[in-house]
Design a protein around this motif. Structure first.
Motif, short mmCIF file in Angstrom:
data_model
loop_
_atom_site.label_atom_id
_atom_site.label_comp_id
_atom_site.label_asym_id
_atom_site.label_seq_id
_atom_site.Cartn_x
_atom_site.Cartn_y
_atom_site.Cartn_z
N ILE A 1 5.66 -10.82 -4.28
CA ILE A 1 4.72 -9.76 -3.90
C ILE A 1 5.16 -9.08 -2.60
O ILE A 1 4.90 -7.89 -2.39
CB ILE A 1 3.28 -10.31 -3.78
CG1 ILE A 1 2.27 -9.16 -3.95
CG2 ILE A 1 3.04 -11.04 -2.49
CD1 ILE A 1 0.84 -9.60 -4.11
N ILE A 2 5.87 -9.81 -1.74
CA ILE A 2 6.45 -9.18 -0.54
C ILE A 2 7.48 -8.14 -0.95
O ILE A 2 7.49 -7.00 -0.46
CB ILE A 2 7.09 -10.25 0.38
CG1 ILE A 2 6.01 -11.12 1.02
CG2 ILE A 2 7.95 -9.59 1.46
CD1 ILE A 2 6.54 -12.32 1.77
N GLN B 1 -0.82 1.33 5.62
CA GLN B 1 -1.68 0.32 6.25
C GLN B 1 -1.90 -0.88 5.34
O GLN B 1 -1.69 -2.04 5.75
CB GLN B 1 -3.04 0.96 6.60
CG GLN B 1 -4.03 -0.03 7.20
CD GLN B 1 -5.40 0.61 7.43
OE1 GLN B 1 -5.55 1.81 7.31
NE2 GLN B 1 -6.37 -0.22 7.75
N TYR B 2 -2.32 -0.64 4.11
CA TYR B 2 -2.66 -1.75 3.22
C TYR B 2 -1.43 -2.47 2.68
O TYR B 2 -1.47 -3.68 2.44
CB TYR B 2 -3.55 -1.24 2.08
CG TYR B 2 -4.96 -0.96 2.52
CD1 TYR B 2 -5.85 -2.00 2.82
CD2 TYR B 2 -5.40 0.34 2.71
CE1 TYR B 2 -7.13 -1.75 3.26
CE2 TYR B 2 -6.69 0.60 3.15
CZ TYR B 2 -7.55 -0.45 3.43
OH TYR B 2 -8.81 -0.19 3.88
N THR B 3 -0.34 -1.73 2.50
CA THR B 3 0.88 -2.38 2.00
C THR B 3 1.48 -3.29 3.07
O THR B 3 1.94 -4.40 2.78
CB THR B 3 1.91 -1.34 1.53
OG1 THR B 3 1.31 -0.51 0.52
CG2 THR B 3 3.13 -2.03 0.93
N LEU B 4 1.47 -2.85 4.33
CA LEU B 4 1.96 -3.69 5.42
C LEU B 4 1.04 -4.90 5.63
O LEU B 4 1.51 -6.01 5.91
CB LEU B 4 2.08 -2.89 6.71
CG LEU B 4 3.28 -1.94 6.79
CD1 LEU B 4 3.14 -0.97 7.94
CD2 LEU B 4 4.58 -2.72 6.91
N LEU B 5 -0.26 -4.69 5.49
CA LEU B 5 -1.20 -5.81 5.55
C LEU B 5 -0.88 -6.83 4.47
O LEU B 5 -0.85 -8.05 4.72
CB LEU B 5 -2.63 -5.29 5.38
CG LEU B 5 -3.74 -6.35 5.26
CD1 LEU B 5 -3.89 -7.12 6.56
CD2 LEU B 5 -5.07 -5.68 4.89
N LEU B 6 -0.61 -6.34 3.29
CA LEU B 6 -0.26 -7.20 2.16
C LEU B 6 1.02 -7.99 2.45
O LEU B 6 1.07 -9.22 2.26
CB LEU B 6 -0.07 -6.33 0.91
CG LEU B 6 0.56 -7.01 -0.31
CD1 LEU B 6 -0.48 -7.84 -1.04
CD2 LEU B 6 1.15 -5.97 -1.25
N ILE B 7 2.06 -7.30 2.90
CA ILE B 7 3.36 -7.95 3.16
C ILE B 7 3.22 -9.01 4.24
O ILE B 7 3.70 -10.16 4.09
CB ILE B 7 4.41 -6.89 3.56
CG1 ILE B 7 4.74 -5.99 2.36
CG2 ILE B 7 5.69 -7.57 4.09
CD1 ILE B 7 5.57 -4.78 2.73
N ASN B 8 2.58 -8.66 5.35
CA ASN B 8 2.47 -9.60 6.47
C ASN B 8 1.57 -10.79 6.14
O ASN B 8 1.82 -11.91 6.59
CB ASN B 8 1.96 -8.86 7.71
CG ASN B 8 3.00 -7.89 8.27
OD1 ASN B 8 4.19 -8.14 8.18
ND2 ASN B 8 2.54 -6.79 8.82
N THR B 9 0.52 -10.55 5.35
CA THR B 9 -0.35 -11.65 4.94
C THR B 9 0.38 -12.59 3.99
O THR B 9 0.28 -13.82 4.10
CB THR B 9 -1.63 -11.11 4.26
OG1 THR B 9 -2.29 -10.22 5.15
CG2 THR B 9 -2.58 -12.25 3.91
#
Length: 222
Positions: A94-95, A46-54
């Protein structure tokens, strides 16, 4: 104005997004990469995908910002692009780090079961009748493990292809390494006098089974 945006985009990256980025490997020596440092698998995803998409959204916004600033100051276009490109590169890094976290902490641990099954097969007495059990496990994990959940939450197809590329490379490298280890090929290369692990007929049978398994692997990855 470019310096102002550049400064605060980097502030956001360093103080907010980087704090969401988990290490690529767990902090403890345990084999359970999801739980080693007290973070469950769903939270990692959840948080890693949030990070990537943001980070991707910010990267796209930087492009739009550069276009707008260039409209106002066409004589400074080179300076504007250079400053903001450096900032954009930090977001792209970071992505890539986020994708590495998903690969190393989610996908690889799930696939460890496949390689354990491969090593537990009695290869000296293999029966060439059907695909090996480890290939069925690989197909099941790729189709019903965490991978589908991850893939459907990427905002861009680019990252889906990037992630698949890394997964395919990992599977092929690990598969080849497992075969080399099985046949003791490294020892033969170092010392030709080492006694073979299998007879010639056994090696032929193993080769035929691996060839059959590889056909299923190809279909699964396609």
């Amino acid at each position: 104005l470019t310096k102002f945006f550049n400064k605060w985009l980097l502030e956001y990256l360093n103080k907010i997004l980087k704090n969401l980025l988990l290490p690529e490997s767990p902090s403890s020596g345990t084999s359970d990469a999801s739980a080693a440092d007290g973070v469950d698998k769903d939270s990692i995803i959840q948080y890693t995908l949030l990070l990537i998409n943001t980070a991707d959204y910010c990267s796209t916004t930087i492009n739009d910002l550069a276009e707008k600033l260039n409209e106002y100051c066409p004589n400074s276009a080179t300076t504007i692009d250079t400053q903001l490109q450096s900032c954009k590169d930090q977001y792209l890094l970071i992505i890539n780090s986020g994708i590495a976290v998903l690969l190393n902490r989610i996908i690889k641990p799930e696939l460890q079961f496949v390689w354990k099954e491969f090593n537990n097969i009695n290869w000296a007495h293999v029966q060439i009748e059907d695909y090996s059990r480890y290939m069925g496990s690989l197909e099941k994990i790729l189709n019903s493990g965490s991978l589908p959940q991850i893939m459907k939450h990427f905002y861009k197809e680019l990252y889906i292809w990037n992630f698949w590329d890394k997964i395919v490379n990992y599977i092929m490298e690990t598969y080849i390494a497992s075969i080399i280890k099985l046949l003791n090929l490294q020892q033969w290369k170092i010392d030709p006098n080492v006694k073979p692990k299998f007879s010639i007929s056994q090696v032929v049978a193993i080769g035929e089974q691996l060839q059959l398994d590889t056909e299923l692997l190809k279909k699964t990855l396609y």
